[in-house]
Scaffold this motif. Structure first.
Motif, PDB file in Angstrom:
ATOM      1  N   ILE A 118      -1.267   4.558   1.870  1.00  0.00           N
ATOM      2  CA  ILE A 118       0.141   4.203   1.694  1.00  0.00           C
ATOM      3  C   ILE A 118       0.814   4.114   3.052  1.00  0.00           C
ATOM      4  CG2 ILE A 118       2.366   4.909   0.708  1.00  0.00           C
ATOM      5  CD1 ILE A 118       0.738   6.522  -1.378  1.00  0.00           C
ATOM      6  N   ARG A 119       1.526   3.016   3.281  1.00  0.00           N
ATOM      7  CA  ARG A 119       2.312   2.827   4.498  1.00  0.00           C
ATOM      8  C   ARG A 119       3.736   2.461   4.091  1.00  0.00           C
ATOM      9  NH1 ARG A 119      -1.724   4.780   6.281  1.00  0.00           N
ATOM     10  NH2 ARG A 119      -3.128   3.909   7.833  1.00  0.00           N
ATOM     11  N   VAL A 120       4.718   2.974   4.826  1.00  0.00           N
ATOM     12  CA  VAL A 120       6.124   2.682   4.524  1.00  0.00           C
ATOM     13  C   VAL A 120       6.821   2.206   5.784  1.00  0.00           C
ATOM     14  CG1 VAL A 120       8.311   3.625   3.699  1.00  0.00           C
ATOM     15  CG2 VAL A 120       6.165   4.437   2.701  1.00  0.00           C
ATOM     16  N   SER A 121       7.632   1.163   5.627  1.00  0.00           N
ATOM     17  CA  SER A 121       8.464   0.660   6.710  1.00  0.00           C
ATOM     18  C   SER A 121       9.829   0.340   6.115  1.00  0.00           C
ATOM     19  CB  SER A 121       7.835  -0.593   7.324  1.00  0.00           C
ATOM     20  OG  SER A 121       8.653  -1.092   8.355  1.00  0.00           O
ATOM     21  N   GLY A 122      10.781   1.208   6.381  1.00  0.00           N
ATOM     22  CA  GLY A 122      12.115   1.020   5.812  1.00  0.00           C
ATOM     23  C   GLY A 122      12.087   1.161   4.312  1.00  0.00           C
ATOM     24  N   ASN A 123      12.585   0.146   3.614  1.00  0.00           N
ATOM     25  CA  ASN A 123      12.623   0.210   2.157  1.00  0.00           C
ATOM     26  C   ASN A 123      11.476  -0.551   1.503  1.00  0.00           C
ATOM     27  OD1 ASN A 123      13.458  -2.377   2.692  1.00  0.00           O
ATOM     28  ND2 ASN A 123      15.275  -2.312   1.381  1.00  0.00           N
ATOM     29  N   VAL A 124      10.390  -0.760   2.267  1.00  0.00           N
ATOM     30  CA  VAL A 124       9.205  -1.446   1.756  1.00  0.00           C
ATOM     31  C   VAL A 124       7.980  -0.572   2.004  1.00  0.00           C
ATOM     32  CG1 VAL A 124       7.723  -3.478   1.981  1.00  0.00           C
ATOM     33  CG2 VAL A 124      10.199  -3.724   2.146  1.00  0.00           C
ATOM     34  N   GLY A 125       7.159  -0.461   0.993  1.00  0.00           N
ATOM     35  CA  GLY A 125       5.916   0.282   1.131  1.00  0.00           C
ATOM     36  C   GLY A 125       4.742  -0.578   0.701  1.00  0.00           C
ATOM     37  N   SER A 126       3.614  -0.413   1.368  1.00  0.00           N
ATOM     38  CA  SER A 126       2.403  -1.124   0.980  1.00  0.00           C
ATOM     39  C   SER A 126       1.328  -0.105   0.625  1.00  0.00           C
ATOM     40  CB  SER A 126       1.926  -2.059   2.092  1.00  0.00           C
ATOM     41  OG  SER A 126       1.697  -1.336   3.279  1.00  0.00           O
ATOM     42  N   VAL A 127       0.551  -0.441  -0.394  1.00  0.00           N
ATOM     43  CA  VAL A 127      -0.478   0.463  -0.881  1.00  0.00           C
ATOM     44  C   VAL A 127      -1.771  -0.317  -1.063  1.00  0.00           C
ATOM     45  CG1 VAL A 127      -1.164   2.049  -2.719  1.00  0.00           C
ATOM     46  CG2 VAL A 127       1.251   1.827  -2.101  1.00  0.00           C
TER      47      VAL A 127
END
Length: 123
Positions: A71-80
């Motif tokens: 899981i990676r998060v950047s601001g109000n977006v996360g990628s999984v």
């Protein structure tokens, strides 16, 4: 792990359970209305397509066992990125294998929602 990562991890588990149960109400809450999803055959699917196969029983998952998750998060977006052993039935045909999912989550005032994703069958 950050609070956002924990929230996405929790949302991922809720999504997994909803997919296994074909829980349309939960899936509707977790999936953004403007979802773009790329299926294992390269088809582009919308939220309505995803909900329809669960609602009709055309897709029924009997196993969705996560083997790896990033899981990676950047601001109000996360990628999984998820590697999972998945089994079930799709349009009358049984399937059983390892699949790689990529999901993009967007943080909204009412929680995290999947806005994009894809799945790839591994051989």
């Amino acid at each position: 792990m950050t609070n956002d990562q924990f929230e996405i991890e929790t949302a991922e588990e809720t999504l997994r359970a909803a997919m296994l149960a074909s829980d349309i109400t939960a899936l509707d809450m977790l999936i953004a209305d403007d979802l773009i999803f790329i299926g294992p055959d390269g088809s582009v699917l919308a939220k309505s397509d995803d909900l329809a196969v669960h609602r009709s029983g055309e897709q029924r998952m009997t196993l969705l066992q996560v083997q790896e998750q990033c899981i990676r998060v950047s601001g109000n977006v996360g990628s999984v990125s998820v590697l999972a052993h998945v089994a079930g039935f799709f349009k009358g045909h049984a399937f059983d294998g390892r699949f790689r999912y990529l999901r993009v989550w967007h943080k909204t005032p009412s929680g995290w929602r999947v806005i994009a994703g894809s799945v790839f069958a591994l051989h």
